[in-house]
Design an enzyme around this catalytic site. Structure first.
Site, PDB file in Angstrom:
ATOM      1  CE1 TYR A   1     153.991  78.899   9.638  1.00 14.21           C
ATOM      2  CE2 TYR A   1     151.651  78.424   9.982  1.00 14.21           C
ATOM      3  CZ  TYR A   1     152.969  78.354  10.409  1.00 14.21           C
ATOM      4  OH  TYR A   1     153.267  77.722  11.596  1.00 14.21           O
ATOM      5  CB  SER A   2     149.325  75.940   6.315  1.00 15.53           C
ATOM      6  OG  SER A   2     148.505  76.387   5.269  1.00 15.53           O
TER       7      SER A   2
ATOM      8  CG  ASN B   1     146.182  78.996  16.791  1.00 20.77           C
ATOM      9  OD1 ASN B   1     146.632  78.385  15.829  1.00 20.77           O
ATOM     10  ND2 ASN B   1     145.422  80.068  16.666  1.00 20.77           N
TER      11      ASN B   1
ATOM     12  CB  THR C   1     151.485  74.462  12.332  1.00 22.89           C
ATOM     13  OG1 THR C   1     150.155  74.939  12.429  1.00 22.89           O
ATOM     14  CG2 THR C   1     151.851  74.400  10.843  1.00 22.89           C
ATOM     15  CG  ASP C   2     146.519  73.149  14.336  1.00 23.20           C
ATOM     16  OD1 ASP C   2     147.098  74.144  13.855  1.00 23.20           O
ATOM     17  OD2 ASP C   2     145.557  73.255  15.133  1.00 23.20           O
ATOM     18  CD  GLU C   3     147.832  77.922  10.812  1.00 21.84           C
ATOM     19  OE1 GLU C   3     147.798  78.400   9.671  1.00 21.84           O
ATOM     20  OE2 GLU C   3     148.048  78.595  11.834  1.00 21.84           O
TER      21      GLU C   3
ATOM     22  CE1 TYR D   1     142.052  89.727   8.797  1.00 18.71           C
ATOM     23  CE2 TYR D   1     143.049  88.150  10.303  1.00 18.71           C
ATOM     24  CZ  TYR D   1     143.171  89.136   9.338  1.00 18.71           C
ATOM     25  OH  TYR D   1     144.409  89.519   8.912  1.00 18.71           O
TER      26      TYR D   1
ATOM     27  CE  LYS E   1     156.264  74.622  10.417  1.00 19.95           C
ATOM     28  NZ  LYS E   1     157.599  74.718  11.090  1.00 19.95           N
TER      29      LYS E   1
HETATM   30  P1  NAD Z   1     158.298  82.827  15.742  1.00 18.93           P
HETATM   31  O1  NAD Z   1     157.988  83.502  14.437  1.00 18.93           O
HETATM   32  O2  NAD Z   1     157.929  83.513  17.006  1.00 18.93           O
HETATM   33  O3  NAD Z   1     159.855  82.488  15.827  1.00 18.93           O
HETATM   34  C1  NAD Z   1     160.596  81.984  14.752  1.00 18.93           C
HETATM   35  C2  NAD Z   1     162.068  82.082  15.099  1.00 18.93           C
HETATM   36  O4  NAD Z   1     162.812  81.533  14.005  1.00 18.93           O
HETATM   37  C3  NAD Z   1     162.557  83.512  15.299  1.00 18.93           C
HETATM   38  O5  NAD Z   1     163.397  83.588  16.436  1.00 18.93           O
HETATM   39  C4  NAD Z   1     163.346  83.807  14.040  1.00 18.93           C
HETATM   40  O6  NAD Z   1     164.402  84.743  14.227  1.00 18.93           O
HETATM   41  C5  NAD Z   1     163.870  82.415  13.685  1.00 18.93           C
HETATM   42  N1  NAD Z   1     164.160  82.290  12.253  1.00 18.93           N
HETATM   43  C6  NAD Z   1     163.358  82.629  11.217  1.00 18.93           C
HETATM   44  N2  NAD Z   1     163.976  82.380  10.051  1.00 18.93           N
HETATM   45  C7  NAD Z   1     165.185  81.836  10.367  1.00 18.93           C
HETATM   46  C8  NAD Z   1     166.279  81.347   9.589  1.00 18.93           C
HETATM   47  N3  NAD Z   1     166.248  81.388   8.256  1.00 18.93           N
HETATM   48  N4  NAD Z   1     167.346  80.841  10.233  1.00 18.93           N
HETATM   49  C9  NAD Z   1     167.394  80.806  11.591  1.00 18.93           C
HETATM   50  N5  NAD Z   1     166.401  81.273  12.372  1.00 18.93           N
HETATM   51  C10 NAD Z   1     165.314  81.778  11.765  1.00 18.93           C
HETATM   52  O7  NAD Z   1     157.602  81.409  15.620  1.00 18.93           O
HETATM   53  P2  NAD Z   1     156.898  80.551  16.769  1.00 18.93           P
HETATM   54  O8  NAD Z   1     155.487  80.992  16.914  1.00 18.93           O
HETATM   55  O9  NAD Z   1     157.777  80.511  17.956  1.00 18.93           O
HETATM   56  O10 NAD Z   1     156.872  79.128  16.057  1.00 18.93           O
HETATM   57  C11 NAD Z   1     158.001  78.241  16.162  1.00 18.93           C
HETATM   58  C12 NAD Z   1     157.722  76.994  15.357  1.00 18.93           C
HETATM   59  O11 NAD Z   1     156.541  76.358  15.831  1.00 18.93           O
HETATM   60  C13 NAD Z   1     157.483  77.272  13.866  1.00 18.93           C
HETATM   61  O12 NAD Z   1     158.100  76.268  13.139  1.00 18.93           O
HETATM   62  C14 NAD Z   1     155.977  77.217  13.726  1.00 18.93           C
HETATM   63  O13 NAD Z   1     155.618  76.798  12.434  1.00 18.93           O
HETATM   64  C15 NAD Z   1     155.624  76.189  14.765  1.00 18.93           C
HETATM   65  N6  NAD Z   1     154.279  76.342  15.370  1.00 18.93           N
HETATM   66  C16 NAD Z   1     153.845  77.534  15.841  1.00 18.93           C
HETATM   67  C17 NAD Z   1     152.579  77.627  16.438  1.00 18.93           C
HETATM   68  C18 NAD Z   1     152.071  78.927  17.033  1.00 18.93           C
HETATM   69  O14 NAD Z   1     150.919  78.991  17.470  1.00 18.93           O
HETATM   70  N7  NAD Z   1     152.889  79.966  17.131  1.00 18.93           N
HETATM   71  C19 NAD Z   1     151.760  76.498  16.522  1.00 18.93           C
HETATM   72  C20 NAD Z   1     152.242  75.290  16.019  1.00 18.93           C
HETATM   73  C21 NAD Z   1     153.507  75.207  15.452  1.00 18.93           C
END
Ligand code: NAD
Length: 359
Positions: free
Chosen positions: A165-166, A194, A133-135, A222, A169
């Site tokens: 969280y960040s 995002n 993430t960019d965070e 917020y 990551k």
């Molecule tokens: P999400 O929370 O919707 O999905 C996470 C998935 O991981 C879920 O299906 C969950 O069941 C699975 N999971 C969680 N813990 C687990 C474990 N211990 N073992 C196996 N599976 C597990 O998240 P997302 O929004 O789809 O984000 C996916 C990735 O992208 C993350 O790594 C997040 O940091 C990154 N990301 C998200 C965003 C955003 O805007 N949502 C932006 C940039 C990066």
């Protein structure tokens, strides 16, 4: 090519799996623990494919993970599994440390052993793609500076995470790079802004606002709503990830962004305007439901990605503008009540949860 995707039942992971099944000839192994955020309904359109495999496994469980690698022998790993909601990380950081840091470590160790034993030709082509993430870059704005003149996040911006969280990551990013430097594991890392789009869990800002608006509930914002985020339509992210894993250079990091910097209040008002147009209320505007609530602790003011490198080197650019993507998203939630109704009646706890921020 066989791609093992972790977290493929989540928001971005499911978009990636749908993209891979519908637009490529790759086999896909989805490894997911199915936490509250994992939802196999999001994969119902592709789960019958003979190229799709599902393994319900926790990435912290090294023994089960090893068995998955033996059984499926993937060519590529795309690692998305994570705890992803900042509010939850504030209320309970432990699971974030466990999954995002310890889980990534367990996965890296299993992958290292697996990769090491591959025949030379497969070893060279193997990739471990870490999705982040960019965070991790922290706040782009000094608390007293609203000029917005600071340079955007590039791949060389120093890490300065603000939330559990960040920080978790950021730790996982460091582990992945260390496994490349120390053990030679061929990795690529992406840091994205995002995401929004269909199948987004309705604790995050955009789906929460759409659904609260439709249900006549308040639309909580917020602080004064002037936090700035860069927004990317999730299907554009899925395409960027496939582009990086197939064309990216080993050892490189690519920032992914949508060129869509918006203040949170603008996002909420845009959703209200679209709903006013496509599903007008009998009286007044959805904007009347907006309420301002106390800000989140440690809330970063601004994130903004410079996505020049991925565009220049790999030729990826987002297809959706913020408004085209937002219109598609609102339309999807209007047409897919059965999906979000089941999700929305599930687990939901914590005092700050539900106010809605993207992560
Ligand atoms: P999400 O929370 O919707 O999905 C996470 C998935 O991981 C879920 O299906 C969950 O069941 C699975 N999971 C969680 N813990 C687990 C474990 N211990 N073992 C196996 N599976 C597990 O998240 P997302 O929004 O789809 O984000 C996916 C990735 O992208 C993350 O790594 C997040 O940091 C990154 N990301 C998200 C965003 C955003 O805007 N949502 C932006 C940039 C990066």
């Amino acid at each position: 090519m066989k791609i093992l995707v972790t977290g493929g039942a989540g928001f971005i992971g499911s978009a990636l799996v749908r993209f891979l099944i519908n637009n490529t000839s790759c086999d896909v192994v989805n490894v997911d623990k199915l936490t509250y955020a994992g939802n196999l309904d999001s994969l119902s359109s592709v789960s019958a494919s003979s190229r799709y495999f599902f393994e319900k496994v926790d990435i912290c469980d090294s023994i089960a993970l090893k068995a998955v690698f033996v059984k499926h022998a993937p060519d590529v790993v795309m690692h998305l599994a994570a705890e992803s909601h900042v509010d939850r990380s504030i209320d309970g950081p432990s699971q974030f440390i466990q999954t995002n840091i310890v889980g990534t470590y367990c996965l890296l160790e299993v992958v290292r052993e697996y990769w090491h034993a591959l025949p030379l030709i497969r070893k060279g082509a193997f990739r471990f793609h870490h999705i982040s993430t960019d965070e991790v870059y922290g706040d782009l704005t000094h608390p007293d500076d609203f000029s917005g003149t600071l340079p955007l996040f590039t791949e060389t911006t120093s890490y300065a995470p603000s939330s559990p969280y960040s920080a978790s990551k950021a730790s996982s990013d460091h582990l992945v790079r260390a496994w490349m430097r120390t053990y030679g594991l061929p990795v690529v890392v992406t840091n994205c802004s995002n995401n929004y789009g269909p199948y987004h869990f309705p604790e995050k800002l955009i789906p929460l606002v759409i659904l609260n608006a439709l249900e006549g509930k308040s639309l909580p914002v917020y602080g004064s709503g002037d936090q700035i985020r860069d927004w990317l339509f999730v299907d554009d992210h899925a395409k960027a990830l496939f582009c990086v894993v197939t064309k990216g250079t080993v050892g490189e990091t690519y920032n992914i962004g949508g060129h869509n910097e918006k203040r949170n209040i603008e996002v909420v008002e845009s959703i209200c305007s679209i709903l006013d147009e496509v599903k007008p209320k009998t009286e007044g505007s959805y904007k009347d439901q907006i309420v301002y609530v106390a800000d989140r602790p440690g809330h970063d003011r601004r994130y903004a990605i410079d996505a020049t490198k991925i565009s220049r080197e790999l030729g990826w650019t987002p297809e959706e503008t913020f408004m085209t993507g937002l219109r598609k998203t609102v339309a999807w939630y209007l047409e897919n009540k059965s999906w979000w109704h089941r999700v929305r009646t599930g687990e939901y706890q914590g005092t700050r949860l539900g106010l809605g921020e993207n992560s």
